[in-house]
Motif scaffolding. Structure first.
Motif, PDB file in Angstrom:
ATOM      1  N   LEU A  68      -0.754  -3.566 -10.619  1.00 55.62           N
ATOM      2  CA  LEU A  68      -1.141  -3.332  -9.235  1.00 55.62           C
ATOM      3  C   LEU A  68      -2.621  -2.950  -9.154  1.00 55.62           C
ATOM      4  O   LEU A  68      -3.369  -3.480  -8.324  1.00 55.62           O
ATOM      5  CB  LEU A  68      -0.288  -2.228  -8.614  1.00 55.62           C
ATOM      6  CG  LEU A  68      -0.717  -1.787  -7.225  1.00 55.62           C
ATOM      7  CD1 LEU A  68      -0.050  -2.645  -6.166  1.00 55.62           C
ATOM      8  CD2 LEU A  68      -0.384  -0.336  -7.007  1.00 55.62           C
ATOM      9  N   ALA A  69      -3.058  -2.064 -10.032  1.00 56.69           N
ATOM     10  CA  ALA A  69      -4.462  -1.635 -10.038  1.00 56.69           C
ATOM     11  C   ALA A  69      -5.393  -2.799 -10.360  1.00 56.69           C
ATOM     12  O   ALA A  69      -6.463  -2.936  -9.747  1.00 56.69           O
ATOM     13  CB  ALA A  69      -4.661  -0.497 -11.042  1.00 56.69           C
ATOM     14  N   ARG A  96       8.515 -13.452   0.131  1.00 56.33           N
ATOM     15  CA  ARG A  96       8.419 -12.352   1.096  1.00 56.33           C
ATOM     16  C   ARG A  96       7.036 -12.288   1.756  1.00 56.33           C
ATOM     17  O   ARG A  96       6.916 -12.150   2.959  1.00 56.33           O
ATOM     18  CB  ARG A  96       8.742 -11.030   0.424  1.00 56.33           C
ATOM     19  CG  ARG A  96       8.840  -9.889   1.403  1.00 56.33           C
ATOM     20  CD  ARG A  96       9.460  -8.691   0.749  1.00 56.33           C
ATOM     21  NE  ARG A  96       9.715  -7.630   1.697  1.00 56.33           N
ATOM     22  CZ  ARG A  96      10.176  -6.460   1.346  1.00 56.33           C
ATOM     23  NH1 ARG A  96      10.449  -6.197   0.088  1.00 56.33           N
ATOM     24  NH2 ARG A  96      10.387  -5.535   2.248  1.00 56.33           N
ATOM     25  N   CYS A  97       5.979 -12.370   0.949  1.00 55.55           N
ATOM     26  CA  CYS A  97       4.618 -12.261   1.512  1.00 55.55           C
ATOM     27  C   CYS A  97       3.951 -13.623   1.677  1.00 55.55           C
ATOM     28  O   CYS A  97       2.818 -13.699   2.150  1.00 55.55           O
ATOM     29  CB  CYS A  97       3.755 -11.344   0.646  1.00 55.55           C
ATOM     30  SG  CYS A  97       3.337 -12.023  -0.973  1.00 55.55           S
ATOM     31  N   ARG A  98       4.615 -14.672   1.223  1.00 56.12           N
ATOM     32  CA  ARG A  98       4.101 -16.045   1.310  1.00 56.12           C
ATOM     33  C   ARG A  98       2.782 -16.232   0.561  1.00 56.12           C
ATOM     34  O   ARG A  98       1.873 -16.908   1.014  1.00 56.12           O
ATOM     35  CB  ARG A  98       3.971 -16.479   2.759  1.00 56.12           C
ATOM     36  CG  ARG A  98       5.305 -16.529   3.472  1.00 56.12           C
ATOM     37  CD  ARG A  98       5.169 -17.104   4.866  1.00 56.12           C
ATOM     38  NE  ARG A  98       6.471 -17.179   5.466  1.00 56.12           N
ATOM     39  CZ  ARG A  98       6.886 -16.369   6.440  1.00 56.12           C
ATOM     40  NH1 ARG A  98       6.082 -15.433   6.898  1.00 56.12           N
ATOM     41  NH2 ARG A  98       8.085 -16.503   6.939  1.00 56.12           N
ATOM     42  N   GLY A  99       2.662 -15.504  -0.562  1.00 53.09           N
ATOM     43  CA  GLY A  99       1.506 -15.682  -1.435  1.00 53.09           C
ATOM     44  C   GLY A  99       0.311 -14.810  -1.124  1.00 53.09           C
ATOM     45  O   GLY A  99      -0.694 -14.865  -1.820  1.00 53.09           O
ATOM     46  N   CYS A 113       1.330  -3.182   0.266  1.00 50.88           N
ATOM     47  CA  CYS A 113       1.505  -4.033  -0.912  1.00 50.88           C
ATOM     48  C   CYS A 113       2.911  -4.612  -0.912  1.00 50.88           C
ATOM     49  O   CYS A 113       3.874  -3.913  -0.612  1.00 50.88           O
ATOM     50  CB  CYS A 113       1.310  -3.216  -2.186  1.00 50.88           C
ATOM     51  SG  CYS A 113      -0.357  -2.605  -2.384  1.00 50.88           S
ATOM     52  N   CYS A 114       3.017  -5.873  -1.234  1.00 51.89           N
ATOM     53  CA  CYS A 114       4.334  -6.512  -1.305  1.00 51.89           C
ATOM     54  C   CYS A 114       5.067  -6.005  -2.544  1.00 51.89           C
ATOM     55  O   CYS A 114       4.590  -6.201  -3.669  1.00 51.89           O
ATOM     56  CB  CYS A 114       4.190  -8.024  -1.355  1.00 51.89           C
ATOM     57  SG  CYS A 114       5.788  -8.878  -1.445  1.00 51.89           S
ATOM     58  N   PRO A 115       6.220  -5.374  -2.362  1.00 48.85           N
ATOM     59  CA  PRO A 115       6.941  -4.846  -3.514  1.00 48.85           C
ATOM     60  C   PRO A 115       7.619  -5.934  -4.356  1.00 48.85           C
ATOM     61  O   PRO A 115       7.877  -5.733  -5.541  1.00 48.85           O
ATOM     62  CB  PRO A 115       7.984  -3.917  -2.890  1.00 48.85           C
ATOM     63  CG  PRO A 115       8.200  -4.457  -1.519  1.00 48.85           C
ATOM     64  CD  PRO A 115       6.880  -5.043  -1.097  1.00 48.85           C
ATOM     65  N   ASP A 116       7.878  -7.094  -3.758  1.00 47.10           N
ATOM     66  CA  ASP A 116       8.564  -8.144  -4.492  1.00 47.10           C
ATOM     67  C   ASP A 116       7.687  -8.783  -5.572  1.00 47.10           C
ATOM     68  O   ASP A 116       8.173  -9.153  -6.633  1.00 47.10           O
ATOM     69  CB  ASP A 116       9.060  -9.225  -3.538  1.00 47.10           C
ATOM     70  CG  ASP A 116      10.172  -8.736  -2.627  1.00 47.10           C
ATOM     71  OD1 ASP A 116      10.544  -7.542  -2.691  1.00 47.10           O
ATOM     72  OD2 ASP A 116      10.672  -9.542  -1.814  1.00 47.10           O
ATOM     73  N   CYS A 117       6.395  -8.897  -5.293  1.00 45.55           N
ATOM     74  CA  CYS A 117       5.488  -9.537  -6.262  1.00 45.55           C
ATOM     75  C   CYS A 117       4.452  -8.573  -6.825  1.00 45.55           C
ATOM     76  O   CYS A 117       3.586  -8.991  -7.602  1.00 45.55           O
ATOM     77  CB  CYS A 117       4.792 -10.736  -5.623  1.00 45.55           C
ATOM     78  SG  CYS A 117       3.656 -10.315  -4.284  1.00 45.55           S
ATOM     79  N   ASN A 118       4.516  -7.294  -6.434  1.00 40.74           N
ATOM     80  CA  ASN A 118       3.565  -6.284  -6.899  1.00 40.74           C
ATOM     81  C   ASN A 118       2.125  -6.666  -6.555  1.00 40.74           C
ATOM     82  O   ASN A 118       1.217  -6.505  -7.355  1.00 40.74           O
ATOM     83  CB  ASN A 118       3.727  -6.002  -8.391  1.00 40.74           C
ATOM     84  CG  ASN A 118       3.150  -4.661  -8.798  1.00 40.74           C
ATOM     85  OD1 ASN A 118       3.034  -3.755  -7.984  1.00 40.74           O
ATOM     86  ND2 ASN A 118       2.780  -4.533 -10.062  1.00 40.74           N
ATOM     87  N   THR A 119       1.946  -7.238  -5.388  1.00 38.81           N
ATOM     88  CA  THR A 119       0.677  -7.675  -4.795  1.00 38.81           C
ATOM     89  C   THR A 119       0.061  -8.924  -5.431  1.00 38.81           C
ATOM     90  O   THR A 119      -1.032  -9.323  -5.050  1.00 38.81           O
ATOM     91  CB  THR A 119      -0.402  -6.566  -4.749  1.00 38.81           C
ATOM     92  OG1 THR A 119      -0.939  -6.367  -6.039  1.00 38.81           O
ATOM     93  CG2 THR A 119       0.113  -5.282  -4.170  1.00 38.81           C
ATOM     94  N   ARG A 120       0.748  -9.551  -6.370  1.00 42.23           N
ATOM     95  CA  ARG A 120       0.178 -10.735  -7.031  1.00 42.23           C
ATOM     96  C   ARG A 120       0.170 -11.959  -6.132  1.00 42.23           C
ATOM     97  O   ARG A 120      -0.668 -12.835  -6.273  1.00 42.23           O
ATOM     98  CB  ARG A 120       0.990 -11.086  -8.284  1.00 42.23           C
ATOM     99  CG  ARG A 120       0.902 -10.102  -9.400  1.00 42.23           C
ATOM    100  CD  ARG A 120       1.717 -10.606 -10.585  1.00 42.23           C
ATOM    101  NE  ARG A 120       3.062 -10.991 -10.182  1.00 42.23           N
ATOM    102  CZ  ARG A 120       4.170 -10.367 -10.571  1.00 42.23           C
ATOM    103  NH1 ARG A 120       4.121  -9.361 -11.396  1.00 42.23           N
ATOM    104  NH2 ARG A 120       5.343 -10.778 -10.142  1.00 42.23           N
TER     105      ARG A 120
END
Length: 128
Positions: A68-69, A96-99, A113-120
């Motif tokens: 995440l950092a 969830r966040c669509r990228g 931050c999107c928890p599903d992808c850890n903001t990636r």
């Protein structure tokens, strides 16, 4: 992991408030890359991530927090893009966040931050 001259420049440009994490950032020459309620994510020149939590102590980041950092560091400081996790060929865009890596609320006023992808912005393909 971060060129010495680049890290020194980013530290010099860093505006540090008197809030949570400020004393650790100044004292230990750490770059503030992300802040949440109760936690400040700090990066040292070798690429190690420390978290300054409400308890007042610095804690080493676990793998998820380190990722995440790194993502947030790359977004905040384009010169640190090399820290971003590389997307595997088999990964899928996060549904969830669509990228985007963030969830956007209230017509763009609030972000999380999107928890599903850890903001990636992507997720590994689930194996059967």
């Amino acid at each position: 992991m971060i060129a010495e001259e680049l890290f020194a420049r980013l530290l010099a440009e860093q505006v540090v408030s008197n809030g949570l994490g400020a004393s650790a950032a100044q004292r230990d020459r750490l770059l503030t890359v992300w802040a949440t309620l109760g936690s400040i994510y700090l990066l040292d020149g070798s690429g190690e991530v420390m978290i300054d939590r409400d308890d007042g102590g610095l804690h080493p980041a676990d793998e998820s927090d380190r990722e995440l950092a790194y993502v947030q560091a790359a977004r905040r400081f384009p010169e640190l893009r090399h820290l971003m996790p590389q997307r595997p060929a088999a990964a899928e865009t996060c549904p969830r966040c669509r990228g985007v890596g963030e969830l956007i609320f209230n017509n763009g006023v609030n972000r999380a931050c999107c928890p599903d992808c850890n903001t990636r912005g992507w997720v590994p393909v689930a194996r059967p």
